[in-house]
Scaffold this motif. Sequence first.
Motif: not given
Length: 114
Positions: A24-25, A97-99, A76-77, A2-6
Amino acid sequence: QVQLVESGGGLVQPGGSLRLSCATSGIIFSANAMAWYRQAPGKQRELVSTISDGGRTNYADSVKGRFTISRDNAKNTVFLQMNSLKPEDTAVYYCASIGVHVYWGQGTQVTVSS
């Protein structure tokens, strides 16, 4: 993985605008709510805005009418358009990401100063 890149942070004068992005990915983006948080020096992290998987939005009172959250499920953004910025908006901004699990990005610095 998982990646979240701001991205999109920076230095802006009071009254200016910035647009933050969080790419995100590794997650099922369209099925997750997304959120933006911020943390100013010496303060606790606070919730800025959320957007549900269906596009329903919520905002902290301090940013209502100035910030707009949106999402592009094809990319995915998630985005945060910030207008009429104030010095008190200065903080590191994080997307989440809220899951079933909560995943965080690394943050992007926003500085509002003349």
